[in-house]
Design an enzyme around this catalytic site. Structure first.
Site, PDB file in Angstrom:
ATOM      1  N   ASP A  10       0.454  -0.646  -0.128  1.00 37.42           N
ATOM      2  CA  ASP A  10      -0.080  -0.101   0.017  1.00 37.42           C
ATOM      3  C   ASP A  10       0.860   1.527   0.068  1.00 37.42           C
ATOM      4  OD1 ASP A  10      -1.866  -1.849   2.379  1.00 37.42           O
ATOM      5  OD2 ASP A  10      -2.124  -1.780   0.183  1.00 37.42           O
TER       6      ASP A  10
HETATM    7  N1  LIG Z   1       3.031  -6.961  -3.125  1.00 38.73           N
HETATM    8  C1  LIG Z   1       1.025  -5.794  -2.607  1.00 38.73           C
HETATM    9  N2  LIG Z   1       0.872  -6.344  -2.804  1.00 38.73           N
HETATM   10  C2  LIG Z   1      -0.640  -6.242  -2.428  1.00 38.73           C
HETATM   11  C3  LIG Z   1      -0.452  -4.924  -1.961  1.00 38.73           C
HETATM   12  C4  LIG Z   1       0.355  -3.798  -2.656  1.00 38.73           C
HETATM   13  O1  LIG Z   1       0.390  -2.737  -2.390  1.00 38.73           O
HETATM   14  N3  LIG Z   1       1.619  -4.715  -2.914  1.00 38.73           N
HETATM   15  N4  LIG Z   1      -1.950  -4.128  -1.715  1.00 38.73           N
HETATM   16  C5  LIG Z   1      -3.029  -5.209  -1.393  1.00 38.73           C
HETATM   17  C6  LIG Z   1      -4.151  -4.329  -1.330  1.00 38.73           C
HETATM   18  N5  LIG Z   1      -4.689  -4.520   0.341  1.00 38.73           N
HETATM   19  C7  LIG Z   1      -4.928  -3.073   0.746  1.00 38.73           C
HETATM   20  O2  LIG Z   1      -5.766  -2.340  -0.369  1.00 38.73           O
HETATM   21  C8  LIG Z   1      -4.488  -5.347   1.072  1.00 38.73           C
HETATM   22  C9  LIG Z   1      -4.566  -6.769   1.397  1.00 38.73           C
HETATM   23  C10 LIG Z   1      -4.192  -7.898   1.881  1.00 38.73           C
HETATM   24  C11 LIG Z   1      -3.682  -7.489   3.245  1.00 38.73           C
HETATM   25  C12 LIG Z   1      -3.091  -8.573   4.478  1.00 38.73           C
HETATM   26  O3  LIG Z   1      -2.388  -8.968   5.029  1.00 38.73           O
HETATM   27  N6  LIG Z   1      -3.866  -9.849   4.002  1.00 38.73           N
HETATM   28  C13 LIG Z   1      -3.421 -10.963   4.285  1.00 38.73           C
HETATM   29  C14 LIG Z   1      -2.141 -12.175   4.421  1.00 38.73           C
HETATM   30  C15 LIG Z   1      -2.113 -11.926   3.645  1.00 38.73           C
HETATM   31  C16 LIG Z   1      -0.703 -12.472   2.538  1.00 38.73           C
HETATM   32  O4  LIG Z   1      -0.272 -12.807   3.315  1.00 38.73           O
HETATM   33  O5  LIG Z   1      -0.743 -12.510   1.325  1.00 38.73           O
HETATM   34  C17 LIG Z   1      -3.581 -11.026   6.111  1.00 38.73           C
HETATM   35  O6  LIG Z   1      -5.051 -10.371   6.029  1.00 38.73           O
HETATM   36  O7  LIG Z   1      -2.910 -11.032   7.153  1.00 38.73           O
HETATM   37  C18 LIG Z   1      -3.726  -6.169   3.824  1.00 38.73           C
HETATM   38  C19 LIG Z   1      -3.414  -4.788   2.432  1.00 38.73           C
HETATM   39  C20 LIG Z   1      -2.918  -6.735  -2.246  1.00 38.73           C
HETATM   40  N7  LIG Z   1      -1.525  -6.983  -2.886  1.00 38.73           N
END
Ligand SMILES: Nc1nc2c(c(=O)[nH]1)N[C@@H](CN(C=O)c1ccc(C(=O)N[C@@H](CCC(=O)O)C(=O)O)cc1)CN2
Length: 291
Positions: free
Chosen positions: A236
């Site tokens: 983000d």
């Molecule tokens: N490399 C990136 N990937 C993603 C981004 C980014 O900016 N750089 N944005 C996210 C979208 N997002 C908020 O808009 C977001 C989605 C998911 C999580 C998160 O922590 N998800 C899981 C962990 C999932 C994982 O490890 O893959 C959790 O809840 O623990 C935070 C922000 C989309 N991808």
């Protein structure tokens, strides 16, 4: 009404984006190369952050009959005219060709369906090549629009990203994360080779990461918002393309914030996707210039 009917796909029109170190003569050289080829400039916008050698940005839209056939020679001539005396990057974009877009989604439907609906109404100069999700929830809705839907579970992240690359590589010009709740790895972003736009459901830099509406409620904010940004390895924190806000109050629960925030997310994401598809967005030092 199609994108062409709405003036979003323009036959025999192209954009030329030029950016780099500012110095006298850039505009004259660009205009003379286009004029020599019979191109008629129909729109031009530019910005310099310091005329004494700072950064220069320019977007030109021009009409040129049979542009697709003329494009290679035009590129050669512009390169010859700029390469020796200027420190610039530039790109042409054929504005008669829609961008091929893959949309990634998880369980939330509002941003995904909004993009599909706007594309079908001709409001976005793009085609939707596929929808990819780590949940089956949206499969029936998406396939009902005649769009391929691929369910790719993410328990095994490496296997999921390998499948994503198999589906995407060579088939898309842009990936849009429409509330896709999985973090994309740096190797994946590197291998993908096309831009990725994400909609984050907060007014960044506030509330980076998961559950921003809960965090907003706990903080007692009076504004909530949404941010569309290019995706980088830093969660983000990629270059912001568009943002907007709506008022919030103590009366709003976190669920009410999420409900009201959804409208802002849809508006912000569709504006960002439109501007990207129109080649209006220039990346510079982790920021964007949007013409
Ligand atoms: N490399 C990136 N990937 C993603 C981004 C980014 O900016 N750089 N944005 C996210 C979208 N997002 C908020 O808009 C977001 C989605 C998911 C999580 C998160 O922590 N998800 C899981 C962990 C999932 C994982 O490890 O893959 C959790 O809840 O623990 C935070 C922000 C989309 N991808």
């Amino acid at each position: 009404m199609s994108p062409r009917d709405q003036g979003l796909l323009l036959p025999d029109h192209a954009s030329l984006v030029v950016h780099g170190r500012d110095q006298p003569g850039i505009v004259a050289v660009v205009a003379s190369v286009l004029a020599r080829h019979g191109a008629n400039i129909v729109a031009l916008d530019q910005h310099s952050d310091d005329p004494a050698g700072g950064a220069f940005f320019q977007r030109t839209v021009f009409h040129l009959a049979n542009y697709a056939a003329c494009h290679p020679l035009l590129e050669q001539e512009l390169d010859a005219a700029l390469a020796e005396d200027f420190d610039l990057e530039w790109r042409f974009t054929d504005l008669s060709v829609p961008k091929r877009v893959a949309i990634f989604a998880s369980k939330s439907d509002h941003c995904l369906l909004d993009l599909i609906w706007r594309q079908r109404r001709g409001e976005l100069p793009m085609t939707i090549s596929m929808v990819v999700s780590n949940h089956p929830d949206m499969a029936e809705d998406v396939r009902g629009f005649g769009i391929p839907f691929f369910l790719v579970p993410t328990q095994d992240k490496a296997a999921a990203e390998a499948e994503h690359l198999r589906l995407l590589q060579g088939n898309v010009d842009l990936v849009v994360l429409a509330r896709y709740m999985q973090i994309l790895s740096s190797p994946f972003l590197e291998a993908l080779g096309v831009p990725v736009i994400n909609i984050h459901h907060s007014f960044l830099p506030a509330f980076i990461g998961a559950a921003p509406y809960r965090k907003a409620k706990e903080r007692g904010v009076k504004l909530i918002g949404a941010t569309a940004h290019y995706v980088t390895e830093d969660l983000d924190e990629g270059p912001i393309i568009e943002q907007d806000v709506v008022r919030a109050s103590h009366r709003d629960s976190a669920a009410e914030l999420a409900r009201r925030g959804a409208d802002v997310e849809r508006q912000v994401l569709s504006r960002a996707v439109l501007w990207h598809c129109q080649d209006r967005v220039i990346l510079h030092d982790r920021q964007t210039i949007v013409f």
